[in-house]
Design a protein around this motif. Structure first.
Motif, PDB file in Angstrom:
ATOM      1  N   ASN A 176       0.917 -12.610  -2.168  1.00 37.12           N
ATOM      2  CA  ASN A 176      -0.058 -11.531  -2.122  1.00 37.12           C
ATOM      3  C   ASN A 176       0.600 -10.198  -1.792  1.00 37.12           C
ATOM      4  N   LEU A 177       1.522 -10.219  -0.850  1.00 38.59           N
ATOM      5  CA  LEU A 177       2.260  -8.997  -0.537  1.00 38.59           C
ATOM      6  C   LEU A 177       3.032  -8.521  -1.764  1.00 38.59           C
ATOM      7  N   ALA A 178       3.616  -9.458  -2.480  1.00 30.06           N
ATOM      8  CA  ALA A 178       4.361  -9.101  -3.687  1.00 30.06           C
ATOM      9  C   ALA A 178       3.453  -8.429  -4.702  1.00 30.06           C
ATOM     10  N   SER A 179       2.220  -8.935  -4.824  1.00 27.66           N
ATOM     11  CA  SER A 179       1.272  -8.357  -5.772  1.00 27.66           C
ATOM     12  C   SER A 179       0.882  -6.939  -5.366  1.00 27.66           C
ATOM     13  N   VAL A 180       0.622  -6.750  -4.066  1.00 24.38           N
ATOM     14  CA  VAL A 180       0.258  -5.422  -3.581  1.00 24.38           C
ATOM     15  C   VAL A 180       1.418  -4.449  -3.767  1.00 24.38           C
ATOM     16  N   ILE A 181       2.596  -4.868  -3.375  1.00 28.44           N
ATOM     17  CA  ILE A 181       3.777  -4.018  -3.506  1.00 28.44           C
ATOM     18  C   ILE A 181       4.033  -3.680  -4.965  1.00 28.44           C
ATOM     19  N   ASN A 182       3.875  -4.673  -5.833  1.00 25.93           N
ATOM     20  CA  ASN A 182       4.077  -4.447  -7.257  1.00 25.93           C
ATOM     21  C   ASN A 182       3.097  -3.405  -7.786  1.00 25.93           C
ATOM     22  N   THR A 183       1.862  -3.475  -7.349  1.00 26.48           N
ATOM     23  CA  THR A 183       0.846  -2.522  -7.794  1.00 26.48           C
ATOM     24  C   THR A 183       1.176  -1.110  -7.331  1.00 26.48           C
ATOM     25  N   VAL A 229       7.965  -8.297   5.631  1.00 33.24           N
ATOM     26  CA  VAL A 229       7.880  -7.209   4.662  1.00 33.24           C
ATOM     27  C   VAL A 229       9.271  -6.730   4.287  1.00 33.24           C
ATOM     28  N   ASP A 230      10.150  -6.640   5.269  1.00 36.38           N
ATOM     29  CA  ASP A 230      11.508  -6.192   5.013  1.00 36.38           C
ATOM     30  C   ASP A 230      12.222  -7.131   4.045  1.00 36.38           C
ATOM     31  N   GLU A 231      12.003  -8.432   4.228  1.00 37.64           N
ATOM     32  CA  GLU A 231      12.590  -9.415   3.310  1.00 37.64           C
ATOM     33  C   GLU A 231      12.069  -9.218   1.897  1.00 37.64           C
ATOM     34  N   LYS A 232      10.758  -8.934   1.783  1.00 38.12           N
ATOM     35  CA  LYS A 232      10.180  -8.730   0.456  1.00 38.12           C
ATOM     36  C   LYS A 232      10.737  -7.474  -0.204  1.00 38.12           C
ATOM     37  N   TYR A 233      10.838  -6.397   0.563  1.00 40.69           N
ATOM     38  CA  TYR A 233      11.439  -5.181   0.033  1.00 40.69           C
ATOM     39  C   TYR A 233      12.878  -5.444  -0.422  1.00 40.69           C
ATOM     40  N   GLU A 277      -8.131   1.394  -1.742  1.00 37.34           N
ATOM     41  CA  GLU A 277      -8.842   1.899  -2.912  1.00 37.34           C
ATOM     42  C   GLU A 277      -7.893   2.109  -4.080  1.00 37.34           C
ATOM     43  N   LYS A 278      -6.696   2.603  -3.793  1.00 36.89           N
ATOM     44  CA  LYS A 278      -5.706   2.825  -4.851  1.00 36.89           C
ATOM     45  C   LYS A 278      -5.355   1.502  -5.550  1.00 36.89           C
ATOM     46  N   ILE A 279      -5.214   0.448  -4.752  1.00 37.65           N
ATOM     47  CA  ILE A 279      -4.886  -0.857  -5.315  1.00 37.65           C
ATOM     48  C   ILE A 279      -6.046  -1.381  -6.157  1.00 37.65           C
ATOM     49  N   LEU A 280      -7.265  -1.295  -5.623  1.00 40.97           N
ATOM     50  CA  LEU A 280      -8.434  -1.814  -6.336  1.00 40.97           C
ATOM     51  C   LEU A 280      -8.677  -1.077  -7.645  1.00 40.97           C
ATOM     52  N   GLU A 281      -8.352   0.207  -7.682  1.00 38.77           N
ATOM     53  CA  GLU A 281      -8.596   1.008  -8.878  1.00 38.77           C
ATOM     54  C   GLU A 281      -7.465   0.903  -9.898  1.00 38.77           C
ATOM     55  N   SER A 282      -6.347   0.346  -9.499  1.00 38.08           N
ATOM     56  CA  SER A 282      -5.201   0.270 -10.397  1.00 38.08           C
ATOM     57  C   SER A 282      -5.418  -0.780 -11.483  1.00 38.08           C
ATOM     58  N   PRO A 283      -5.161  -0.452 -12.748  1.00 33.92           N
ATOM     59  CA  PRO A 283      -5.274  -1.447 -13.825  1.00 33.92           C
ATOM     60  C   PRO A 283      -4.227  -2.549 -13.712  1.00 33.92           C
ATOM     61  N   ASN A 284      -3.214  -2.322 -12.860  1.00 36.19           N
ATOM     62  CA  ASN A 284      -2.156  -3.315 -12.673  1.00 36.19           C
ATOM     63  C   ASN A 284      -2.454  -4.320 -11.570  1.00 36.19           C
ATOM     64  N   PHE A 285      -3.593  -4.148 -10.903  1.00 35.40           N
ATOM     65  CA  PHE A 285      -3.913  -5.002  -9.758  1.00 35.40           C
ATOM     66  C   PHE A 285      -4.113  -6.448 -10.191  1.00 35.40           C
ATOM     67  N   LEU A 293      -6.456  -9.224   0.502  1.00 32.30           N
ATOM     68  CA  LEU A 293      -5.968  -7.900   0.126  1.00 32.30           C
ATOM     69  C   LEU A 293      -5.983  -6.971   1.334  1.00 32.30           C
ATOM     70  N   GLU A 294      -7.078  -6.992   2.086  1.00 26.74           N
ATOM     71  CA  GLU A 294      -7.182  -6.133   3.266  1.00 26.74           C
ATOM     72  C   GLU A 294      -6.106  -6.467   4.297  1.00 26.74           C
ATOM     73  N   LEU A 295      -5.842  -7.753   4.479  1.00 25.20           N
ATOM     74  CA  LEU A 295      -4.778  -8.161   5.390  1.00 25.20           C
ATOM     75  C   LEU A 295      -3.440  -7.583   4.945  1.00 25.20           C
ATOM     76  N   CYS A 296      -3.134  -7.710   3.650  1.00 26.75           N
ATOM     77  CA  CYS A 296      -1.859  -7.211   3.137  1.00 26.75           C
ATOM     78  C   CYS A 296      -1.745  -5.696   3.281  1.00 26.75           C
ATOM     79  N   VAL A 297      -2.831  -4.988   3.023  1.00 28.17           N
ATOM     80  CA  VAL A 297      -2.795  -3.528   3.164  1.00 28.17           C
ATOM     81  C   VAL A 297      -2.592  -3.141   4.622  1.00 28.17           C
ATOM     82  N   ASP A 298      -3.294  -3.817   5.525  1.00 25.70           N
ATOM     83  CA  ASP A 298      -3.098  -3.552   6.952  1.00 25.70           C
ATOM     84  C   ASP A 298      -1.626  -3.734   7.332  1.00 25.70           C
TER      85      ASP A 298
END
Length: 322
Positions: A176-183, A229-233, A277-285, A293-298
């Motif tokens: 999920n973090l990967a998806s958010v970061i990718n978006t 998060v650092d590992e994912k980056y 909101e930026k993530i939800l509105e992105s066509p890449n989401f 999603l809220e957990l990952c954004v937090d």
């Protein structure tokens, strides 16, 4: 047309409640049923604008009536049993003779009621009752919710999240973090890469310096995910795709736009909302459950706070390079 992610959460939580009612033993059934009455009381008040109150909290075991709204003249029975006999039995209770000008509604909290709505019922006290629209189940409620505007669905989502909760599957956190970061990384920004290194620092000092009170709890809770998060980056950056700086710039840009908009706590929460909101509105989401999603954004915003990307550092602040 993409389904509203808040709606998906509502759908899942209502079905979870129904399954709990179906599988719960008799020992717990009364407590669960009482909880369901209170839940649907607040739920219907929010969804339909009623002013329902729980009659059973004032008069124990009132036949045929669980919830009542004297202003809109509505009485409701809430039941885990959904049969013609059950509804007809309620409609013929003598107590309803006191409510002849009221509308009768029936909520099936665990069973599908599509066939029940096709029946005709004895209604000796002539209450207003149309089975096609006055017998509710999860499917009919979801259809009514889906017809609402997006902002109304969001309000309903927040209510259901507070009432019914839902544990987050930590095993899925990495993907999920990967998806958010990718978006976020696919967003285009005009700002040049600032080249700031990733840092760790004394989190408590920064919280105090920025007078963050309400936000302290969320920072303390999610700072433990800093290494994850650092590992994912690092994984992304090792592949030659510098996604980490793109994600952090996007969060930093929202902070810059909001930094003078209110109290520090208001700014922090506003940054979280804007990133979401930026993530939800992105066509890449790549859609995931809204609570995850809220957990990952937090976690991402807290991580940006740790990395000195948002809010001010204390004067003469010393921090070690990670």
């Amino acid at each position: 047309m993409n389904r509203n992610p808040y709606f998906d959460y509502i759908d899942e939580r209502l079905h979870v409640l129904a399954r709990r009612i179906e599988t719960r033993g008799k020992l717990n059934m009364l407590d669960l049923h009482l909880h369901s009455e209170n839940f649907y009381m607040h739920f219907f008040n929010l969804l339909y604008g009623y002013q329902l109150e729980n009659l059973n909290s004032k008069m124990q075991n009132v036949e045929a009536i669980d919830l009542i709204d004297h202003t809109n003249k509505v009485i409701i029975q809430v039941s885990a049993t959904c049969t013609k006999q059950k509804i007809e039995s309620a409609l013929t209770k003598q107590i309803l003779n006191n409510y002849k000008n009221y509308a009768f509604k029936f909520i099936s909290i665990s069973k599908d009621a599509s066939n029940i709505r096709k029946n005709t019922f004895k209604n000796p006290f002539s209450l207003t009752f149309m089975p096609s629209s006055d017998v509710f189940d999860i499917t009919s409620l979801l259809n009514d919710i889906l017809s609402k505007k997006a902002e109304v669905i969001k309000v309903i989502y927040k209510f259901i999240k507070d009432e019914l909760g839902g544990e987050v599957d930590v095993v899925r956190l990495d993907s999920n973090l990967a998806s958010v970061i990718n978006t976020l990384s696919k967003e285009k920004w005009d700002e040049t890469n600032e080249g700031e290194s990733i840092n760790s620092f004394e989190i408590e000092r920064k919280i105090t310096h920025n007078e963050l009170k309400d936000s302290k709890e969320i920072i303390d809770e999610y700072c433990v995910f800093y290494k994850k998060v650092d590992e994912k980056y690092s994984e992304f950056d090792t592949l030659g795709v510098n996604k980490s700086s793109s994600v952090l710039r996007s969060i930093r840009k929202e902070y810059r736009n909001l930094k003078n908009s209110g109290t520090p706590d208001f700014v922090f929460q506003s940054v979280v909302e804007k990133v979401k909101e930026k993530i939800l509105e992105s066509p890449n989401f790549e859609r995931i459950p809204i609570d995850e999603l809220e957990l990952c954004v937090d976690i991402l915003v807290v991580d940006a706070f740790i990395r000195c990307k948002i809010f001010e550092n204390p004067q003469n602040y010393n921090y070690a390079t990670s």
